[in-house]
Design a protein around this motif. Structure first.
Motif, PDB file in Angstrom:
ATOM      1  N   HIS A  87      42.763  28.443  39.125  1.00  0.00           N
ATOM      2  CA  HIS A  87      44.047  29.150  38.991  1.00  0.00           C
ATOM      3  C   HIS A  87      44.066  30.440  39.796  1.00  0.00           C
ATOM      4  O   HIS A  87      43.018  31.007  40.107  1.00  0.00           O
ATOM      5  CB  HIS A  87      44.292  29.493  37.511  1.00  0.00           C
ATOM      6  CG  HIS A  87      43.198  30.316  36.901  1.00  0.00           C
ATOM      7  ND1 HIS A  87      42.096  29.762  36.298  1.00  0.00           N
ATOM      8  CD2 HIS A  87      43.014  31.660  36.839  1.00  0.00           C
ATOM      9  CE1 HIS A  87      41.297  30.716  35.874  1.00  0.00           C
ATOM     10  NE2 HIS A  87      41.813  31.888  36.201  1.00  0.00           N
ATOM     11  N   HIS A  89      45.700  34.283  39.083  1.00  0.00           N
ATOM     12  CA  HIS A  89      46.196  34.999  37.915  1.00  0.00           C
ATOM     13  C   HIS A  89      47.705  35.175  38.051  1.00  0.00           C
ATOM     14  O   HIS A  89      48.230  35.317  39.161  1.00  0.00           O
ATOM     15  CB  HIS A  89      45.466  36.340  37.757  1.00  0.00           C
ATOM     16  CG  HIS A  89      44.032  36.155  37.348  1.00  0.00           C
ATOM     17  ND1 HIS A  89      43.016  36.984  37.734  1.00  0.00           N
ATOM     18  CD2 HIS A  89      43.450  35.181  36.566  1.00  0.00           C
ATOM     19  CE1 HIS A  89      41.876  36.546  37.216  1.00  0.00           C
ATOM     20  NE2 HIS A  89      42.111  35.450  36.514  1.00  0.00           N
ATOM     21  N   GLU A  96      38.491  39.752  38.618  1.00  0.00           N
ATOM     22  CA  GLU A  96      37.704  39.168  37.528  1.00  0.00           C
ATOM     23  C   GLU A  96      36.218  39.227  37.889  1.00  0.00           C
ATOM     24  O   GLU A  96      35.870  39.227  39.064  1.00  0.00           O
ATOM     25  CB  GLU A  96      38.159  37.712  37.322  1.00  0.00           C
ATOM     26  CG  GLU A  96      37.489  37.000  36.176  1.00  0.00           C
ATOM     27  CD  GLU A  96      38.256  35.750  35.733  1.00  0.00           C
ATOM     28  OE1 GLU A  96      39.328  35.443  36.286  1.00  0.00           O
ATOM     29  OE2 GLU A  96      37.758  35.084  34.816  1.00  0.00           O
ATOM     30  N   TYR A  98      32.529  37.179  36.997  1.00  0.00           N
ATOM     31  CA  TYR A  98      31.818  36.063  36.380  1.00  0.00           C
ATOM     32  C   TYR A  98      30.323  36.393  36.355  1.00  0.00           C
ATOM     33  O   TYR A  98      29.819  37.061  37.265  1.00  0.00           O
ATOM     34  CB  TYR A  98      32.002  34.785  37.197  1.00  0.00           C
ATOM     35  CG  TYR A  98      33.272  33.998  36.948  1.00  0.00           C
ATOM     36  CD1 TYR A  98      34.524  34.546  37.197  1.00  0.00           C
ATOM     37  CD2 TYR A  98      33.202  32.680  36.502  1.00  0.00           C
ATOM     38  CE1 TYR A  98      35.682  33.802  36.997  1.00  0.00           C
ATOM     39  CE2 TYR A  98      34.355  31.926  36.299  1.00  0.00           C
ATOM     40  CZ  TYR A  98      35.595  32.492  36.548  1.00  0.00           C
ATOM     41  OH  TYR A  98      36.721  31.744  36.349  1.00  0.00           O
ATOM     42  N   HIS A 135      40.485  30.833  41.833  1.00  0.00           N
ATOM     43  CA  HIS A 135      39.072  30.560  41.572  1.00  0.00           C
ATOM     44  C   HIS A 135      38.902  29.318  40.708  1.00  0.00           C
ATOM     45  O   HIS A 135      39.651  29.095  39.772  1.00  0.00           O
ATOM     46  CB  HIS A 135      38.388  31.770  40.928  1.00  0.00           C
ATOM     47  CG  HIS A 135      39.234  32.480  39.910  1.00  0.00           C
ATOM     48  ND1 HIS A 135      40.316  33.269  40.246  1.00  0.00           N
ATOM     49  CD2 HIS A 135      39.169  32.510  38.559  1.00  0.00           C
ATOM     50  CE1 HIS A 135      40.872  33.749  39.159  1.00  0.00           C
ATOM     51  NE2 HIS A 135      40.203  33.303  38.109  1.00  0.00           N
TER      52      HIS A 135
HETATM   53 NI    NI Z   1      40.619  33.776  36.098  1.00  0.00          NI
END
Ligand code: NI
Ligand code: 6PG
Length: 188
Positions: A87, A89, A96, A98, A135
């Motif tokens: 997706h 955002h 983001e 990770y 991502h």
């Molecule tokens: Ni995300």
């Protein structure tokens, strides 16, 4: 009026966050996402779980943060490794982070113009997802690939264009090797 701080232990073997909201994505939730439709329909008879998300989310307000683990199971549809939907955002400029916990995989990232990047991930890998990049994570191993994501509470998920067009690259197994190659179905 202040919120209570949270300290919580992620189960590093299973990826479970105690008390978190659990979301399950089965193969049937990923209709149209994989290239090999025959392989998809064959595997659909079992409709395996492709991934689970354990999310601790706040109200969609600027400045606050959400966090979630994802447990992405090993498997392939034809040559293509199991992946998350992927997706942008909804607020496209929201970044983001990770963090890889267990297993082996990677992240496909893509700009709105379709420029793609592949970042391999394993336990301990931090990935910075800059503003505006779509991502998707991919499990290239043979055990669950587990990671943590931390993202702005007002980021939201925009699945639309990835659902329609996919990523410009796909991640496949060929001759026992992991390969990141051009998506034959990708159109500008
Ligand atoms: Ni995300
Ligand atoms: C997010 C994160 C992450 C992601 C899951 C499932 O923005 O919430 O990127 O938690 O949602 O890994 O992936 P999909 O949302 O693409 O199905």
């Amino acid at each position: 009026e202040y919120k209570k701080p949270i300290g919580i232990n992620i189960d590093l073997e299973t990826g479970v966050i105690p008390g978190a909201k659990k979301l399950v994505r089965r193969l049937s939730d990923l209709k149209g996402y994989f290239l090999d439709e025959d392989a998809y329909n064959e595997l659909l008879k079992d409709d395996p779980v492709v991934y689970e998300v354990y999310a601790v989310e706040q109200e969609e307000k600027e400045g606050d943060l959400n966090f979630a683990t994802t447990v992405l199971y090993p498997g392939k549809v034809g040559k293509e490794f199991f992946f998350t939907k992927g997706h942008f955002h909804s607020k496209a400029d929201r970044a983001e982070i990770y963090y890889g916990i267990k297993g082996k995989g990677g992240m496909l990232l893509q700009t709105p113009e379709g420029e793609a990047e592949w970042i391999p991930m394993g336990p301990g890998t931090v990935v910075y997802v800059p503003p505006y990049w779509a991502h998707r994570t991919v499990n290239t191993g043979d055990e669950p690939f587990i990671f943590l994501a931390v993202y702005p509470a007002d980021a939201g998920h925009d699945y639309g264009s990835i659902k329609d067009k996919g990523f410009s690259k796909i991640v496949i197994e060929e001759n026992g090797e992991v390969k990141v190659v051009d998506n034959p179905r990708w159109k500008e």
